[in-house]
Design a protein around this motif. Structure first.
Motif, PDB file in Angstrom:
ATOM      1  N   ILE A  58       2.429   9.841 -12.392  1.00  0.00           N
ATOM      2  CA  ILE A  58       3.083   8.639 -12.030  1.00  0.00           C
ATOM      3  C   ILE A  58       3.986   8.521 -13.280  1.00  0.00           C
ATOM      4  CG2 ILE A  58       2.885   5.816 -12.328  1.00  0.00           C
ATOM      5  CD1 ILE A  58      -0.148   6.328 -11.848  1.00  0.00           C
ATOM      6  N   ASP A  59       5.681   8.466 -11.645  1.00  0.00           N
ATOM      7  CA  ASP A  59       6.503   8.179 -12.633  1.00  0.00           C
ATOM      8  C   ASP A  59       6.456   6.914 -13.637  1.00  0.00           C
ATOM      9  OD1 ASP A  59       9.756   9.100 -13.729  1.00  0.00           O
ATOM     10  OD2 ASP A  59      10.079   7.762 -12.156  1.00  0.00           O
ATOM     11  N   ARG A  60       7.172   6.485 -14.952  1.00  0.00           N
ATOM     12  CA  ARG A  60       7.259   5.137 -14.863  1.00  0.00           C
ATOM     13  C   ARG A  60       7.533   4.397 -14.719  1.00  0.00           C
ATOM     14  NH1 ARG A  60       5.893   2.270 -19.775  1.00  0.00           N
ATOM     15  NH2 ARG A  60       7.346   0.903 -19.930  1.00  0.00           N
ATOM     16  N   TYR A  61       9.126   4.458 -14.305  1.00  0.00           N
ATOM     17  CA  TYR A  61      10.120   3.324 -13.570  1.00  0.00           C
ATOM     18  C   TYR A  61       9.543   3.241 -12.119  1.00  0.00           C
ATOM     19  CZ  TYR A  61      12.579   3.670 -17.724  1.00  0.00           C
ATOM     20  OH  TYR A  61      13.354   3.364 -19.119  1.00  0.00           O
ATOM     21  N   LYS A  62       9.169   4.699 -11.480  1.00  0.00           N
ATOM     22  CA  LYS A  62       8.627   4.287  -9.905  1.00  0.00           C
ATOM     23  C   LYS A  62       7.298   3.693 -10.247  1.00  0.00           C
ATOM     24  CE  LYS A  62      11.338   8.121  -7.858  1.00  0.00           C
ATOM     25  NZ  LYS A  62      11.469   9.264  -7.508  1.00  0.00           N
TER      26      LYS A  62
ATOM     27  N   LEU B 169      -5.093  -5.590  -7.312  1.00  0.00           N
ATOM     28  CA  LEU B 169      -5.079  -4.353  -6.701  1.00  0.00           C
ATOM     29  C   LEU B 169      -5.812  -4.075  -5.548  1.00  0.00           C
ATOM     30  CD1 LEU B 169      -6.202  -2.322 -10.013  1.00  0.00           C
ATOM     31  CD2 LEU B 169      -4.805  -0.845  -8.454  1.00  0.00           C
ATOM     32  N   GLN B 170      -6.253  -5.084  -6.154  1.00  0.00           N
ATOM     33  CA  GLN B 170      -7.550  -5.466  -4.864  1.00  0.00           C
ATOM     34  C   GLN B 170      -7.041  -4.911  -3.049  1.00  0.00           C
ATOM     35  OE1 GLN B 170      -9.655  -9.134  -5.422  1.00  0.00           O
ATOM     36  NE2 GLN B 170     -10.746  -8.602  -7.285  1.00  0.00           N
ATOM     37  N   ARG B 171      -5.727  -5.450  -3.504  1.00  0.00           N
ATOM     38  CA  ARG B 171      -4.940  -5.894  -2.198  1.00  0.00           C
ATOM     39  C   ARG B 171      -4.040  -4.226  -1.624  1.00  0.00           C
ATOM     40  NH1 ARG B 171      -2.390 -10.161  -0.114  1.00  0.00           N
ATOM     41  NH2 ARG B 171      -1.967  -9.147   1.210  1.00  0.00           N
ATOM     42  N   VAL B 172      -3.741  -3.680  -2.463  1.00  0.00           N
ATOM     43  CA  VAL B 172      -3.075  -2.451  -2.669  1.00  0.00           C
ATOM     44  C   VAL B 172      -3.957  -1.267  -2.287  1.00  0.00           C
ATOM     45  CG1 VAL B 172      -0.218  -4.035  -2.822  1.00  0.00           C
ATOM     46  CG2 VAL B 172      -2.475  -2.404  -4.280  1.00  0.00           C
TER      47      VAL B 172
ATOM     48  N   VAL C  94       7.438  -4.695  -6.954  1.00  0.00           N
ATOM     49  CA  VAL C  94       8.178  -4.753  -5.166  1.00  0.00           C
ATOM     50  C   VAL C  94       7.172  -5.246  -4.656  1.00  0.00           C
ATOM     51  CG1 VAL C  94       9.632  -3.623  -3.547  1.00  0.00           C
ATOM     52  CG2 VAL C  94      10.275  -4.003  -5.695  1.00  0.00           C
ATOM     53  N   GLY C  95       5.595  -4.164  -5.256  1.00  0.00           N
ATOM     54  CA  GLY C  95       4.803  -4.313  -4.243  1.00  0.00           C
ATOM     55  C   GLY C  95       4.037  -6.066  -3.738  1.00  0.00           C
TER      56      GLY C  95
ATOM     57  N   ARG D  44       0.640  -0.921   0.189  1.00  0.00           N
ATOM     58  CA  ARG D  44       0.135  -0.375  -0.280  1.00  0.00           C
ATOM     59  C   ARG D  44       0.661   1.119   0.419  1.00  0.00           C
ATOM     60  NH1 ARG D  44      -4.965   1.023   1.975  1.00  0.00           N
ATOM     61  NH2 ARG D  44      -5.765  -0.403   1.648  1.00  0.00           N
ATOM     62  N   LEU D  45       1.477   1.372   1.056  1.00  0.00           N
ATOM     63  CA  LEU D  45       2.958   2.391   0.600  1.00  0.00           C
ATOM     64  C   LEU D  45       3.154   2.769  -0.863  1.00  0.00           C
ATOM     65  CD1 LEU D  45       4.302   4.811   3.004  1.00  0.00           C
ATOM     66  CD2 LEU D  45       6.168   2.769   2.811  1.00  0.00           C
ATOM     67  N   LEU D  46       3.745   1.703  -1.533  1.00  0.00           N
ATOM     68  CA  LEU D  46       4.997   2.002  -2.146  1.00  0.00           C
ATOM     69  C   LEU D  46       3.176   2.426  -4.125  1.00  0.00           C
ATOM     70  CD1 LEU D  46       6.953  -0.711  -3.009  1.00  0.00           C
ATOM     71  CD2 LEU D  46       7.923   0.969  -2.399  1.00  0.00           C
TER      72      LEU D  46
END
Length: 809
Positions: free
Chosen positions: A96-100, A131-134, A107-108, A85-87
């Motif tokens: 949104i930066d593409r790479y991030k 998506l349901q989680r984060v 990673v999420g 969720r934090l990420l």
């Protein structure tokens, strides 16, 4: 009040969340460095248990320790979603930066999945589990959790700087010169990061539970150098043997030296096509040890098709290197990995947690394992398999009898090897006398130019000709009665006969007939109904008879034909693929003891191949080549085992299975390769989602990792590993597993148990269960056979035909 990540069983000491997260971060970083993604892996490590910074989790774990007989409802606290969720909040909302954004997804997904398996970004039901989680799940204490993370682990400014480094690593990873698609790169990166997180998390938790200091990463370079010296001493000792200057032994020596010189080349994908009996095991080990020493590789991993080769090769290598502790045999997972969510156990050390934490990560310097286990690392569900993936990088991998890659897994196998070469900095050797055409298929294996280690192969093959293959398969077929008479007649002419058939039922039936008909001659039976230790004992007994020139007959499934060092005067092989015929021929006159000996190829009419389609198709192609040779002796290079015949066989074989090389999943529609690596244009689920929702999926990635893993099985029918009470050692292992063991004891016992396992189909387990033949220990996580269900003659002795030969396990 201090945070709590784990509470140690022995003294109830607390490991704080910051101790655990920073410890896992450091370990994950060290693993990620192998492919240049230190900060991407570290990001997963520092965030994975961030959700334990909550009053809810603290109360949950304290109550569970206080009332072990009536703990809180399991799974009532979700602590693995917060890091994802934090990420998502930081890097996947607003601008949104593409790479991030991609980093947040890679990673999420690893973070939210570290108690089960990677989630689907988009599932067949057109839902995004990720998506349901984060994004959607309610996390009541998330603000408090986030505040604690930035106070105790890393400041928000430092965190953003750390993410910048991770994003730079991701950019460099994607710009690697590999020709793989971006989706393929992301799939393997996600699995690699997941592997580093799983291993780092479990290692840190195990060290805390064992009250040990951190384990320093091992550098095996000096060990490999010492092994190389021992091996050369052994090889040089061959010069003193009586037949050391025979043409074949001189040729073996030359090929071994060629492998030694080849080891100086940079890592790549190479082929080693030494003919059967040419000293392949020692030559490949010589190459691997020298290459690992020069290029500072971390592991040498032998991947073989049959457990029988593990037993033999590992024993041979141990004897030469004089080291038991650093050579690991991994036949199968003694503890089955269901892939179910185990988050409810985290923090409390119970039986299931101990089994999860037991060392099972392939961190030994030399490892022997099977093709099934190798493929499971990359593609099977559960965290136990994928935990080992990062240890396949920066390694030397030798694939012995590589032609045995299952047809449906060819593309997946090729892609895994390409990743290990292009990103994992690993060196790969395809080792077989019958090289398959893996660069002929659509998902090609990127074999290096000038890849073959052995020069002048045609001359070598001719020099190693020790048998003549006699075609008795294109005429009338044989049943077991006729075959029994044929063998009985042959054993009057020669001292030893080996018979290799395609199914366990006909092997067992023929063995029983021969034993009754030839009472004065020892008759042996080999199949995968026997555990590895049992087969080792039988093979040793067979070798003693052969060494003493005793009359002997052996009836076996195909487990004996690839790499097992035995030499019979006569071999009878039931018609199968050309590679199988060639391997069977390698068990005849193996060391050139006689001028030329006979290998008879027959058509066994009692074999039921309805469930063995690969053998059935291979048999049909081989039969056509035999018919061609009957009509024209000069066709296909003039003989059935020529390079031309083998090339024709594999190209026709792969063409016949063209639609199955990408692992089709009929019940879903898309193939496995599509689920894992399809781009949005080719992804049918993505297109259907857009049509249904009139909008794009708000993610960069749309692949279905979890669905793919749930449908992946190296063979179609699932099996279960069972420990058997063979001899006192097997009984002792079962007794220890029924006791109260510490984690380090479980690690040791589970490794010993590898030699005492067999793999059973569900119907076999059901029959044993009805008869009281199987029991469980360790809270039902490990299955064991009762003594009455295992025989010294047949191993598991069920009067049925599985239709499958499990020798690939």
């Amino acid at each position: 009040m201090n945070s709590i990540a784990h509470i140690r069983e022995s003294d109830h000491r607390v490991q704080t969340v910051e101790e655990h997260l920073l410890g896992v971060k450091e370990l994950a970083e060290s693993f990620g460095t192998k492919i240049g993604v230190k900060h991407i892996a570290g990001l997963a490590g520092m965030l994975h248990d961030m959700g334990k910074y909550s009053d809810e989790f603290r109360e949950y774990i304290l109550e569970a320790v206080k009332n072990p007989e009536a703990p809180p409802r399991r799974g009532s606290v979700d602590h693995s979603t917060a890091g994802g969720r934090l990420l998502y909040d930081f890097f996947h909302t607003e601008k949104i930066d593409r790479y991030k954004g991609l980093l947040a997804e890679v990673v999420g997904n690893a973070i939210i999945s570290h108690h089960s398996y990677l989630q689907d970004f988009l599932s067949p039901e057109l839902e995004s589990n990720y998506l349901q989680r984060v994004r959607d799940k309610c996390l009541p204490e998330f603000a408090w959790t986030k505040q604690n993370f930035f106070e105790h682990i890393m400041s928000e400014i430092d965190f953003q700087l750390y993410v910048d480094k991770a994003a730079a690593e991701l950019k460099a990873y994607l710009e690697n010169g590999s020709t793989a698609s971006p989706e393929t790169k992301f799939m393997f990166l996600t699995k690699f990061i997941f592997s580093t997180l799983i291993d780092a998390d479990r290692t840190n938790t195990r060290l805390f539970e064992e009250n040990n200091v951190d384990e320093a990463p091992q550098d095996w370079t000096n060990l490999f150098a010492s092994y190389y010296d021992k091996l050369l001493t052994k090889i040089n000792s061959f010069q003193d043997q009586i037949h050391s200057h025979s043409p074949i032994n001189l040729l073996r020596c030359q090929m071994s030296e060629q492998c030694d010189h080849f080891a100086e080349k940079p890592p790549g994908i190479y082929t080693l096509s030494i003919p059967t009996g040419g000293g392949k095991t020692l030559a490949s080990l010589r190459y691997a040890l020298k290459h690992a020493t020069i290029y500072r590789k971390k592991h040498i991993i032998y991947v073989v098709p049959y457990t029988t080769i593990i037993e033999q090769n590992a024993a041979e290598v141990r004897k030469i290197l004089m080291d038991d502790a650093n050579i690991l045999e991994h036949h199968s997972n003694v503890v089955e990995d269901t892939g179910d969510d185990d988050e409810e156990f985290d923090g409390l050390i119970n039986v299931k947690e101990k089994l999860k934490l037991a060392k099972d990560n392939w961190d030994s310097p030399i490892i022997f394992t099977t093709m099934v286990q190798f493929l499971n690392v990359f593609y099977a569900k559960g965290s136990r398999n994928i935990r080992r993936l990062h240890n396949l990088t920066e390694s030397v991998l030798i694939f012995d009898e590589v032609q045995k890659v299952p047809v449906s897994c060819v593309s997946l196998f090729n892609e895994a090897l390409n990743f290990l070469r292009d990103f994992g900095r690993s060196d790969i050797v395809l080792c077989t006398a019958t090289q398959p055409a893996l660069d002929f298929v659509e998902h090609k294996l990127k074999i290096n130019a000038d890849a073959e280690m052995i020069s002048n192969l045609d001359h070598v093959i001719k020099a190693f000709k020790r048998v003549e293959v006699i075609d008795q398969a294109t005429g009338t077929g044989m049943n077991n009665d006729e075959l029994c008479d044929f063998i009985n007649a042959k054993i009057q002419e020669v001292r030893s006969v080996l018979v290799i058939l395609n199914t366990k039922s006909v092997v067992k039936k023929l063995y029983q007939q021969l034993k009754a008909a030839v009472t004065e001659i020892p008759v042996f039976h080999l199949s995968t109904s026997m555990c590895p230790a049992h087969r080792i004992d039988l093979l040793q007994e067979i070798r003693e008879h052969l060494k003493n020139n005793d009359k002997i007959i052996c009836v076996s499934t195909q487990l004996i034909e690839a790499g097992v060092d035995v030499s019979f005067e006569c071999v009878v092989r039931s018609l199968a693929g050309l590679d199988s015929i060639a391997q069977a021929a390698g068990r005849c006159n193996r060391h050139g003891e006689q001028e030329l000996q006979q290998v008879y190829v027959i058509d066994h009419i009692e074999e039921n191949l309805r469930h063995l389609r690969e053998i059935k198709i291979g048999k049909e192609i081989s039969k056509r080549i035999l018919i061609d040779l009957r009509h024209d002796r000069n066709s296909h290079g003039g003989h059935i085992l020529s390079a031309q015949a083998m090339d024709k066989y594999f190209k026709e074989f792969y063409f016949k299975f063209k639609e199955e090389l990408d692992y089709p999943i009929p019940q879903l529609g898309p193939k496995m390769t599509q689920l894992l690596t399809a781009n949005v244009v080719d992804n049918s689920y993505f297109q259907a989602y857009c049509h249904k929702n009139k909008d794009r999926l708000p993610l960069f990635l749309a692949n279905s990792y979890r669905t793919a893993a749930e449908h992946f099985h190296v063979i179609e029918n699932l099996t279960t590993t069972v420990i058997v009470p063979y001899k006192e050692e097997g009984k002792d292992i079962i007794a220890e597993l029924n006791g109260d063991s510490k984690i380090e004891d479980l690690t040791r016992v589970l490794r010993r148990a590898q030699q005492y396992t067999i793999n059973l189909f569900k119907y076999e387990l059901d029959q044993l269960d009805r008869n009281g033949g199987v029991e469980s220990c360790l809270d039902g996580k490990v299955l064991v056979l009762n003594e009455g269900a295992y025989s010294d003659e047949f191993g598991l002795d069920l009067d049925n035909d599985s239709g499958f030969d499990l020798s690939i396990y």
